[in-house]
Every structure is written in C-alpha cells, then in structure tokens.
Write a protein that holds these residues in place. Structure first.
Motif, short mmCIF file in Angstrom:
data_model
loop_
_atom_site.label_atom_id
_atom_site.label_comp_id
_atom_site.label_asym_id
_atom_site.label_seq_id
_atom_site.Cartn_x
_atom_site.Cartn_y
_atom_site.Cartn_z
N LEU A 175 0.81 -1.20 0.00
CA LEU A 175 0.00 0.00 0.00
C LEU A 175 0.85 1.26 0.00
O LEU A 175 0.58 2.20 -0.76
CB LEU A 175 -0.93 0.00 1.22
CG LEU A 175 -1.87 1.22 1.34
CD1 LEU A 175 -2.76 1.33 0.11
CD2 LEU A 175 -2.70 1.12 2.61
N GLN A 176 1.88 1.32 0.83
CA GLN A 176 2.69 2.53 0.93
C GLN A 176 3.45 2.82 -0.37
O GLN A 176 3.43 3.95 -0.87
CB GLN A 176 3.69 2.39 2.09
CG GLN A 176 3.04 2.38 3.47
CD GLN A 176 2.29 3.66 3.76
OE1 GLN A 176 2.72 4.75 3.38
NE2 GLN A 176 1.15 3.54 4.44
N THR A 177 4.12 1.84 -0.92
CA THR A 177 4.87 2.06 -2.16
C THR A 177 3.93 2.33 -3.33
O THR A 177 4.27 3.10 -4.24
CB THR A 177 5.75 0.85 -2.48
OG1 THR A 177 4.96 -0.35 -2.46
CG2 THR A 177 6.87 0.72 -1.48
N MET A 178 2.74 1.74 -3.31
CA MET A 178 1.77 2.01 -4.37
C MET A 178 1.29 3.45 -4.32
O MET A 178 1.02 4.07 -5.35
CB MET A 178 0.59 1.04 -4.27
CG MET A 178 0.89 -0.36 -4.77
SD MET A 178 -0.55 -1.45 -4.62
CE MET A 178 -1.72 -0.61 -5.68
N LYS A 179 1.16 3.99 -3.13
CA LYS A 179 0.77 5.39 -3.00
C LYS A 179 1.77 6.30 -3.71
O LYS A 179 1.39 7.16 -4.51
CB LYS A 179 0.70 5.79 -1.52
CG LYS A 179 -0.48 5.23 -0.75
CD LYS A 179 -0.45 5.72 0.68
CE LYS A 179 -1.63 5.18 1.48
NZ LYS A 179 -1.60 5.66 2.88
N TYR A 180 3.03 6.08 -3.44
CA TYR A 180 4.05 6.94 -4.05
C TYR A 180 4.23 6.62 -5.53
O TYR A 180 4.54 7.53 -6.32
CB TYR A 180 5.37 6.77 -3.29
CG TYR A 180 5.30 7.25 -1.87
CD1 TYR A 180 5.18 8.61 -1.59
CD2 TYR A 180 5.34 6.36 -0.79
CE1 TYR A 180 5.11 9.07 -0.28
CE2 TYR A 180 5.28 6.81 0.52
CZ TYR A 180 5.16 8.16 0.76
OH TYR A 180 5.08 8.61 2.06
N ALA A 181 4.05 5.38 -5.92
CA ALA A 181 4.19 5.02 -7.33
C ALA A 181 3.11 5.68 -8.18
O ALA A 181 3.38 6.21 -9.26
CB ALA A 181 4.14 3.50 -7.49
N ILE A 182 1.88 5.68 -7.70
CA ILE A 182 0.80 6.28 -8.48
C ILE A 182 0.91 7.81 -8.46
O ILE A 182 0.51 8.48 -9.43
CB ILE A 182 -0.58 5.82 -7.98
CG1 ILE A 182 -1.65 6.10 -9.05
CG2 ILE A 182 -0.94 6.47 -6.67
CD1 ILE A 182 -2.98 5.47 -8.75
N ILE A 183 1.48 8.39 -7.39
CA ILE A 183 1.74 9.82 -7.39
C ILE A 183 2.75 10.17 -8.48
O ILE A 183 2.58 11.16 -9.22
CB ILE A 183 2.26 10.28 -6.01
CG1 ILE A 183 1.14 10.21 -4.97
CG2 ILE A 183 2.82 11.70 -6.09
CD1 ILE A 183 1.60 10.52 -3.57
N MET A 184 3.80 9.36 -8.62
CA MET A 184 4.79 9.60 -9.67
C MET A 184 4.15 9.46 -11.05
O MET A 184 4.40 10.29 -11.95
CB MET A 184 5.94 8.60 -9.53
CG MET A 184 6.89 8.88 -8.37
SD MET A 184 7.68 10.51 -8.47
CE MET A 184 8.46 10.42 -10.08
N MET A 185 3.34 8.45 -11.23
CA MET A 185 2.71 8.24 -12.54
C MET A 185 1.72 9.36 -12.87
O MET A 185 1.52 9.70 -14.04
CB MET A 185 2.01 6.88 -12.57
CG MET A 185 2.96 5.71 -12.41
SD MET A 185 2.13 4.10 -12.47
CE MET A 185 1.66 4.03 -14.20
N ALA A 186 1.10 9.93 -11.85
CA ALA A 186 0.14 11.01 -12.08
C ALA A 186 0.82 12.35 -12.31
O ALA A 186 0.27 13.23 -12.96
CB ALA A 186 -0.83 11.11 -10.90
N THR A 187 2.03 12.52 -11.76
CA THR A 187 2.73 13.80 -11.85
C THR A 187 3.64 13.88 -13.06
O THR A 187 3.84 14.97 -13.62
CB THR A 187 3.57 14.03 -10.58
OG1 THR A 187 2.74 13.88 -9.43
CG2 THR A 187 4.19 15.41 -10.57
N LEU A 188 4.18 12.76 -13.50
CA LEU A 188 5.20 12.75 -14.55
C LEU A 188 4.77 13.42 -15.85
O LEU A 188 5.57 14.18 -16.43
CB LEU A 188 5.65 11.31 -14.81
CG LEU A 188 6.89 11.14 -15.69
CD1 LEU A 188 8.09 11.84 -15.05
CD2 LEU A 188 7.19 9.66 -15.91
#
Length: 286
Positions: free
Chosen positions: A249-262
């Motif tokens: 859950l924690q790493t997925m939070k940051y991963a999807i933030i990166m994918m949404a911001t990139l």
C-alpha cells in the motif's frame, strides 16, 4: 572592463544565492523522496527508514499498477478530459477576450463588469449540479469540461495581452483585404502563443489534478479520472483493486503519485519559454 563590487553587494548576492539554493532544495526534496519511496521496499517505507535515497530497490509497485486495467482507463479519461478542456478553454476565452480588448465594442464596460462579478460570486455547487443534471450531462465528459470552461481570471489576462498588441498590424491586414475573423486567426493568434501557452498550461494542470467535479458528476467507474484512483489510495486507504493485499500500500501510494505527476513535468520544459513570456506580458497593460 570589470566593475568592482562593493562589500554590501557581495553580501547581498551571497545571501540571495543561499536563499535560492535553499528554496530549490525544499522544492526538489519532495519529488526525490516520492520517487525513492516508490521504488523502495514497502516495509522500509512504512517504518520511515527511507528519507532520501531508495533502499532495497524494487519495481513491484509499478508492476502491480501497470497490470491493472483500471489504471489505464482512468489515465485515458484524464488525458481526454484535459485535452478537450484545454482546447475549448483556449478557443472560447480567446473568442471572448479579443472583442473585449477593443474600445469600439458596444457595452464593453458592462460586459467586463458582469465578468468581474463572477470573480466574487457564483451560483454555488447545488445550483450548478442541478443545471448539469437538467441538461443531461451527468456521467459524461461535458459535465467535467463545460462548467469550468471559461475562467474569468484567464479572460482578463488574455484581454490585457490583446490590448498590448500593436493596432497597426491589424490595420495593415484590414487594408490588405482581411476580414475581422481573418485578422484574428492570421495575425492575432500567431502573435498570442505566449499567453495561449500560459493559459493552456494552467488549464491543463488544473484539469489534470481535478477530482472534485468527477466525484459529483460521475457515477460510472469507467469514467473516473486518474485522480479519483489516486484519492482512493491516499485518502480511503484501499488498494487499486479496492480490497485484498495491503502489503504494497505505501509504495503504491508513491508510485501512483509519480505516474500522475510525470506527464505534467514532462510537458513543462517544452513550453517554458512561452510560459515565462505569457506570465510577464499578460499581466502588463500596454
């Protein structure tokens, strides 16, 4: 000839550079941390051991996100909402701002006062929802795009930019036989790339990050934008599937933030020169 700087000037430059470097570090650190957390071991991220650099690098969070079809559907929804919104906003804002920049327009001051009124007062969320519902736009792209298509602030910025353009260019085009529409399309619009790029970028960023309108107007899961999925993971604390394995859950939070911001971060460098010019010129009356 080299000009010798005074001690006060040297001190000021040193302090100025120091403050700018500190501000740069403050702005860059969250991006670096989010990226490091997205590729680190979930247990280390949850325990707070990841502060700057990644630890036990793994791409399992990105793999799990990429394997889910809902992510790509929401990605496509966000892209088409953003593209359509930007195009319609630029067209309608330019079409309204150009005549308002001309002093010969009948009722110009009244129209400007009515537009400025909307900066202070609006119909409210419930009346807007009822209008969208009565027009049959619920669960459609138009419920996301049309209610916020024209921003009064962007309208005034573009109007000010048009006022600063030399009238001699338009007069010359008119003498050459161009109609008002041809002058607008062939003379004014090519000269308006800075302000168009600026407003386009602002609109794209706002629409890309928007989720509240989708919560109100969309009930169909297949219409959800990316930010709804991001909200479900960050706020609701669920996995991308809604239930199941919570170990990532924690790493997925940051991963999807990166994918949404990139995507937004990748677009900005290509229009930076127009963005800077539009920000400066659009706020200065010629």
């Amino acid at each position: 000839m080299k000009i010798k700087q005074s001690a006060a000037s040297v001190i000021f430059d040193t302090l100025n550079y120091t403050v700018m470097i500190l501000l740069m570090l403050v702005m860059i650190y969250p991006l670096v941390y989010v990226f490091s957390a997205s590729i680190s071991d979930n247990a280390l991220v949850s325990s707070g051991d990841v502060l700057l650099f990644p630890k036990k690098v793994t791409l399992v969070a990105y793999k799990q996100l990429a394997a889910n079809s809902d992510l790509w559907i929401s990605y496509w929804n966000t892209i088409r909402y953003t593209v359509v919104h930007v195009i319609l906003t630029l067209i309608t804002t330019a079409a309204m701002a150009y005549p308002l920049a001309k002093k010969w327009l009948p009722g110009r001051k009244l129209i400007l006062m009515m537009a400025a009124f909307t900066l202070l007062f609006s119909g409210g969320m419930i009346p807007t929802f009822l209008v969208v519902q009565k027009l049959g736009m619920l669960n459609s792209i138009w419920a996301i795009v049309l209610p916020s298509m024209i921003s009064t602030w962007y309208l005034f910025i573009m109007r000010t930019f048009f006022e600063a353009l030399p009238e001699e260019l338009e007069d010359a085009a008119t003498i050459d036989g161009c109609s008002s529409l041809q002058v607008f399309l062939r003379v004014v619009m090519p000269l308006s790339m800075p302000v168009m790029a600026t407003i386009g970028l602002f609109t794209a960023v706002n629409q890309w990050n928007a989720f509240f309108d989708a919560l109100i107007y969309l009930n169909d899961r297949s219409m959800y934008p990316l930010q709804i999925m991001l909200r479900n993971i960050l706020v609701a604390g669920t996995t991308i599937q809604g239930e199941g394995d919570m170990s990532l859950l924690q790493t997925m939070k940051y991963a999807i933030i990166m994918m949404a911001t990139l995507p937004i971060l990748c677009v900005y460098p290509f229009i930076q020169k127009y963005f800077v010019q539009g920000t400066m010129i659009g706020g200065i009356k010629g």
